[in-house]
Design a protein around this motif. Structure first.
Motif, short mmCIF file in Angstrom:
data_model
loop_
_atom_site.label_atom_id
_atom_site.label_comp_id
_atom_site.label_asym_id
_atom_site.label_seq_id
_atom_site.Cartn_x
_atom_site.Cartn_y
_atom_site.Cartn_z
N LYS A 18 0.84 -1.20 0.00
CA LYS A 18 0.00 0.00 0.00
C LYS A 18 0.87 1.25 0.00
N ALA A 19 0.42 2.27 -0.75
CA ALA A 19 1.19 3.51 -0.79
C ALA A 19 1.09 4.23 0.55
N ALA A 20 2.21 4.32 1.23
CA ALA A 20 2.27 5.06 2.49
C ALA A 20 3.16 6.27 2.26
N LYS A 21 3.09 7.23 3.16
CA LYS A 21 3.95 8.41 2.99
C LYS A 21 5.29 8.17 3.68
N THR A 22 6.37 8.32 2.93
CA THR A 22 7.70 8.27 3.52
C THR A 22 8.35 9.63 3.29
N SER A 23 8.84 10.25 4.37
CA SER A 23 9.48 11.56 4.22
C SER A 23 10.92 11.52 4.68
N SER A 36 8.78 13.94 0.14
CA SER A 36 7.70 13.06 0.61
C SER A 36 7.24 12.19 -0.54
N VAL A 37 7.37 10.90 -0.35
CA VAL A 37 7.07 9.93 -1.41
C VAL A 37 5.91 9.05 -0.96
N TYR A 38 4.94 8.84 -1.86
CA TYR A 38 3.84 7.93 -1.57
C TYR A 38 4.08 6.64 -2.33
N ALA A 41 6.05 1.27 1.86
CA ALA A 41 7.00 1.86 2.82
C ALA A 41 8.47 1.57 2.52
N LYS A 42 8.76 0.30 2.20
CA LYS A 42 10.16 -0.09 1.99
C LYS A 42 10.73 0.63 0.76
N LEU A 47 13.90 4.96 -2.05
CA LEU A 47 13.90 6.06 -3.02
C LEU A 47 14.31 7.38 -2.37
N CYS A 48 13.87 7.61 -1.14
CA CYS A 48 14.29 8.83 -0.42
C CYS A 48 15.81 8.85 -0.30
N LYS A 49 16.38 7.70 0.03
CA LYS A 49 17.83 7.59 0.16
C LYS A 49 18.53 7.87 -1.17
#
Ligand code: AMP
Ligand code: MG
Length: 334
Positions: A18-23, A36-38, A41-42, A47-49
């Protein structure tokens, strides 16, 4: 119990997809950045990294202060040899074009002048006219010779991509997200905001333009897959004898830009283009900025003027909302 196990495993699997918000927030390019990426989670974390390290990589090329950066080396040695870094080459190419199109208003070769005023060190001063004239003589961007094998600067020339680097970084981040199948993300890189797709629920992103006269938002825009980039005199300045000297410079005079504008916001798909234009149209002032838009028309704009007016291009009609009282509101049509 046994027969519930597969259902339980499927539920765990679905939750992890499920698309969760990772900031992720970090400091880079002299500003505070939030991604902030939807996404599941993993994936969001990975991708943030990836984005963070891509931006670090860009800073290591474009920084004017890091001793090992390509731009620092170029500014000192006046030349770079094979192979010229690809990002630097892209920005040189892009800058040459926009410098030409804006009749020099956007000019990354203005660095020696901007530094003389103390904007890189914080030791602010007002240079005398003859010193400015000498420095201005070495700011003709069209004289830079470059291709994939070399970059050559004339004596006295130095570059600074501060007016376009964050926009380029945003575009690079969006590329990483898109190529990994992400459909929804929001980037805050200082004055640069960039959105990918819509919010996960399908509604538009609501983005604020800073109020130059107070610490809130003056205007809101509802956007989808757009860069919203603002240049404002209030962002960085120094004051002397009651006069304000801002960090955006008029390349014609070598002095801080002085006109009827408080801020310029550009709305379009490319963060790089929006960033370069926000600076260039700020330098032009209201009348010339509007004229420039009429001849190009491949972006939208919001101008906040010193007389507290809101001036915007007609493409924003349905998505713009004033949040404060303006002396007047003007919509510009083609
Ligand atoms: P921005 O906030 O994107 O408008 O960029 C402003 C920064 O770009 C300043 O802090 C300077 O480092 C640099 N700059 C100032 N004036 C100009 C100009 N006319 N063209 C290109 N870069 C500029
Ligand atoms: Mg800019």
């Amino acid at each position: 119990m046994k027969k519930f196990l597969p259902v339980f495993l499927i539920l765990i699997f679905l939750t992890s997809c499920k698309a969760a918000k990772t900031s992720d927030s970090f400091s880079a390019m002299n500003t505070f950045m939030t991604v902030s990426v939807y996404a599941p989670a993993k994936k969001g974390k990975v991708l943030c990294k990836k984005i963070h390290s891509r931006i670090d990589e860009l800073e290591a090329v474009l920084s004017t202060t890091l001793l090992e950066s390509d731009v620092h080396k170029l500014n000192n040695k006046k030349q770079l040899d094979f192979p010229v870094n690809k990002d630097l080459l892209t920005l040189l190419d892009f800058s040459r074009e926009i410098n030409k199109q804006t009749f020099g208003a956007f000019n990354p070769a203005l660095y020696p002048v901007i530094r003389e005023w103390g904007f890189t060190t914080g030791n602010y001063k007002i240079p005398d006219s003859s010193r400015l004239e000498t420095l201005l003589a070495n700011t003709d961007f069209s004289k830079i010779i470059f291709d994939e094998n070399k970059v050559l600067l004339e004596f006295g020339m130095e570059l600074d991509f501060g007016a376009v680097g964050k926009g380029y970084a945003c575009d690079q981040a969006i590329e990483i997200l898109k190529s990994n199948g992400v459909q929804s993300a929001l980037l805050y890189f200082g004055g640069n905001i960039q959105t990918l797709g819509t919010k996960p629920d399908g509604s538009l992103w609501r983005v604020g333009i800073k109020n130059p006269w107070n610490n809130d938002s003056a205007v809101s825009l509802k956007v989808e897959s757009k860069a919203v980039v603002t240049s404002g005199g209030y962002e960085r300045f120094f004051e002397l004898d009651g006069k304000r000297y801002i960090h955006i410079f008029d390349p014609k005079t070598g002095r801080p830009s002085q006109n009827d504008l408080e801020s310029v916001t550009i709305v379009c798909e490319s963060g790089t283009y929006a960033d370069a234009l926000s600076t260039a149209l700020f330098v032009m002032g209201k009348e010339k900025a509007v004229e420039w838009w009429k001849t190009h028309q491949n972006f939208d704009f919001v101008l906040l003027t010193k007389e507290r007016a809101l001036v915007y291009s007609c493409g924003l009609e349905k998505i713009i909302e004033p949040l404060i009282d303006f002396s007047y509101i003007e919509r510009i049509d083609f």
